[in-house]
Each structure stands twice: as structure tokens, then as C-alpha cells.
Write a protein that holds these residues in place. Sequence first.
Motif, mmCIF file in Angstrom:
data_model
loop_
_atom_site.group_PDB
_atom_site.id
_atom_site.type_symbol
_atom_site.label_atom_id
_atom_site.label_comp_id
_atom_site.label_asym_id
_atom_site.label_seq_id
_atom_site.Cartn_x
_atom_site.Cartn_y
_atom_site.Cartn_z
ATOM 1 N N PRO A 94 -6.360 12.625 7.263
ATOM 2 C CA PRO A 94 -5.354 11.479 8.636
ATOM 3 C C PRO A 94 -5.517 9.917 8.560
ATOM 4 N N VAL A 95 -6.160 9.764 9.824
ATOM 5 C CA VAL A 95 -6.919 8.130 8.941
ATOM 6 C C VAL A 95 -6.143 7.209 8.307
ATOM 7 N N ASP A 96 -7.679 6.993 7.222
ATOM 8 C CA ASP A 96 -7.286 7.471 5.876
ATOM 9 C C ASP A 96 -5.570 7.162 5.263
ATOM 10 N N ALA A 97 -5.223 8.181 5.500
ATOM 11 C CA ALA A 97 -3.904 8.254 5.043
ATOM 12 C C ALA A 97 -2.925 7.255 5.812
ATOM 13 N N ARG A 98 -3.221 7.108 7.396
ATOM 14 C CA ARG A 98 -2.368 6.090 7.860
ATOM 15 C C ARG A 98 -2.769 4.779 7.345
ATOM 16 N N GLN A 99 -3.777 4.366 6.941
ATOM 17 C CA GLN A 99 -4.514 2.822 6.654
ATOM 18 C C GLN A 99 -3.620 2.802 5.462
ATOM 19 N N LEU A 100 -3.812 4.053 4.488
ATOM 20 C CA LEU A 100 -3.523 3.699 3.466
ATOM 21 C C LEU A 100 -1.656 3.229 3.707
ATOM 22 N N ALA A 101 -1.155 4.391 4.359
ATOM 23 C CA ALA A 101 0.059 3.632 4.467
ATOM 24 C C ALA A 101 0.837 2.127 4.855
ATOM 25 N N ARG A 102 -0.433 1.554 6.104
ATOM 26 C CA ARG A 102 -0.288 0.690 6.536
ATOM 27 C C ARG A 102 -0.136 -0.397 5.672
ATOM 28 N N LEU A 103 -0.938 0.051 4.508
ATOM 29 C CA LEU A 103 -1.922 -1.470 3.649
ATOM 30 C C LEU A 103 -0.294 -1.167 2.560
ATOM 31 N N LEU A 118 -9.263 0.820 -2.763
ATOM 32 C CA LEU A 118 -9.667 1.028 -1.521
ATOM 33 C C LEU A 118 -10.910 1.399 -0.838
ATOM 34 N N GLY A 119 -11.936 0.983 -1.485
ATOM 35 C CA GLY A 119 -13.565 0.843 -1.357
ATOM 36 C C GLY A 119 -13.417 -0.262 -0.278
ATOM 37 N N GLU A 120 -12.651 -1.292 -1.136
ATOM 38 C CA GLU A 120 -12.610 -2.329 0.186
ATOM 39 C C GLU A 120 -12.444 -2.597 1.090
ATOM 40 N N ALA A 121 -10.686 -1.876 0.816
ATOM 41 C CA ALA A 121 -10.593 -1.463 2.444
ATOM 42 C C ALA A 121 -11.322 -0.587 3.290
ATOM 43 N N GLY A 122 -11.762 -0.376 3.143
ATOM 44 C CA GLY A 122 -12.855 1.108 3.998
ATOM 45 C C GLY A 122 -12.758 2.022 4.298
ATOM 46 N N LEU A 123 -11.222 2.932 2.697
ATOM 47 C CA LEU A 123 -10.810 3.929 2.574
ATOM 48 C C LEU A 123 -11.905 5.365 1.918
ATOM 49 N N ARG A 124 -12.064 5.851 2.445
ATOM 50 C CA ARG A 124 -12.923 6.883 2.093
ATOM 51 C C ARG A 124 -11.856 8.505 0.922
ATOM 52 N N ALA A 125 -11.938 8.119 -0.736
ATOM 53 C CA ALA A 125 -10.884 8.371 -1.037
ATOM 54 C C ALA A 125 -11.721 8.972 -2.325
ATOM 55 N N ARG A 126 -11.883 9.812 -3.138
ATOM 56 C CA ARG A 126 -12.148 10.049 -4.744
ATOM 57 C C ARG A 126 -11.333 9.681 -5.656
ATOM 58 N N VAL A 127 -11.341 8.561 -6.220
ATOM 59 C CA VAL A 127 -10.020 8.098 -7.701
ATOM 60 C C VAL A 127 -11.269 8.878 -9.389
ATOM 61 N N THR A 128 -10.366 9.647 -9.594
ATOM 62 C CA THR A 128 -10.527 9.648 -11.053
ATOM 63 C C THR A 128 -9.295 10.296 -11.834
ATOM 64 N N ASP A 129 -9.954 9.922 -13.281
ATOM 65 C CA ASP A 129 -8.461 9.939 -14.427
ATOM 66 C C ASP A 129 -8.470 11.655 -14.209
ATOM 67 N N THR A 130 -7.070 12.157 -15.075
ATOM 68 C CA THR A 130 -7.124 13.343 -14.807
ATOM 69 C C THR A 130 -7.264 13.752 -16.553
ATOM 70 N N GLU A 131 -7.157 15.108 -16.613
ATOM 71 C CA GLU A 131 -8.061 15.171 -18.259
ATOM 72 C C GLU A 131 -7.383 15.105 -19.522
ATOM 73 N N THR A 132 -6.011 14.289 -19.407
ATOM 74 C CA THR A 132 -4.630 13.895 -20.556
ATOM 75 C C THR A 132 -5.083 12.502 -20.167
ATOM 76 N N ILE A 140 -6.378 11.261 -6.497
ATOM 77 C CA ILE A 140 -6.886 10.744 -5.960
ATOM 78 C C ILE A 140 -7.084 12.340 -4.682
ATOM 79 N N THR A 141 -8.191 12.561 -4.606
ATOM 80 C CA THR A 141 -8.432 13.158 -4.058
ATOM 81 C C THR A 141 -7.491 13.412 -2.192
ATOM 82 N N PRO A 142 -7.703 14.500 -1.439
ATOM 83 C CA PRO A 142 -7.164 14.288 -0.527
ATOM 84 C C PRO A 142 -7.046 13.493 0.537
ATOM 85 N N LEU A 143 -6.956 13.020 1.391
ATOM 86 C CA LEU A 143 -7.174 11.695 2.021
ATOM 87 C C LEU A 143 -7.192 12.639 4.030
#
Length: 203
Positions: free
Chosen positions: A78-87, A53-67, A73-76
Motif C-alpha cells: 500500500p505504501v508504494d502504491a500510494r507513492q506511485l499514484a502521487r508520482l 521505479l527503482g530511482e523512485a525507491g519503489l519496490r516492484a518487480r517488472v517483467t515481460d509477459t510470455e508473449t 508489475i508485481t503487486p505493490l
Amino acid sequence: MKSPEPRMTDQEPRMADMVTDTHLVGTDTDTGTRTTTRRPAPPSPSAELRAALGEAGLRARVTDTETGNHVRITPLDPVDARQLARLVRTGTKRALKAARALREICEGYRIDLPGLRVRQGRITLGPVQAEDGARLARLLGAVPPSAGPLDATTVSSMLSHAFAQATTGGTLSVSVRDDAPRTLELGSLDARAARQLIRALQF
């Protein structure tokens, strides 16, 4: 008196390294001594996704769940969401196109494949009723052993053989579901095998 704990020397591998790293042991041809090279452990799924996501220029925080068995993935915005859909669509363009064509052809022949979808770049066909599976096998050139109703096991064998013939040696996983004796579970195809199946159904 408490005896002093033994010190760990540089030559003694740490337990954490032994667990997480792969050690490659070889011999130094110049000195004749054995050498050990540590291979870095592969990145975690969350780290791999975070880097992509970082290489694609998308600003999203990615973490592991408690389990630890899911990635969040934290909420994106709208611009980043559309870019992710295109990718995603670009990366699976061929598979999505083949899946769409295959779905349309099967619908035209009244073959219901409700589970047909693209997963991890492959086209999963999913469950199909034995009657629809038999119709698909006949379209691929299979000859039923009898004129009456066919049991699911016979249809499974027919469809596997017909698929291999129609795709020049391709394989399709076909099994009878334990919880539904008249339902077959079809496996997945790559885009190339899906295109071969489409061509076979078009002629």
C-alpha cells in the motif's frame, strides 16, 4: 574429412551486433582509417520502467509477459502504491487539471465526451455524437452552412476549422467513425492546446 570452420576475427562484426546495434561509420582524421562506433540499443520498456521505479525507491518487480508485448508489475504494498499514484499525478498534473476543467465546461454546455481522458501526458477527447460536435463547433464560432440537421462530415469540417480559429492555428484530428456514421472521433491535445480550448469556451 570435415573442413575447419573459419574463425571470426575482431574486425568481423557479430551477427547479433548487426541486428541489435546501430553502427556509425566515420573516418579517423589522424590516421585516415575508417572507424566504427557501436551505439547501444535503447532499453526495453520493462527495463526503463524498472529503472524509473527503482530511482523512485519503489519496490516492484517488472517483467515481460510470455508473449513479449506487455509488461507485468508485481503487486505493490500500500505504501508504494500510494507513492506511485502521487508520482503519476505529479507528472501529469497540468494535463489532469486541464482535462477536469474541459470536462466540466462541456458538461455545462451538455456536450457529452465519454472518452475524455489523459493518456501519455495528452488529453484524448474521444468519440462525440455529431449533434454535440456541432454544438461545440458553434461555441467556437463556427457558422453552420444551413439551418437544418447537419451530416457528420459537415460537422467534422466545421469543428476542425473552428478549433484552428479558436486556438490560433491549433489542430485537432476529427474523423467520422465507419461503424457509427453519426459519431465523430476526436483526437488528442497537449495541455497547452487544451487550455486554449478552455479559454475559448469560457468567453
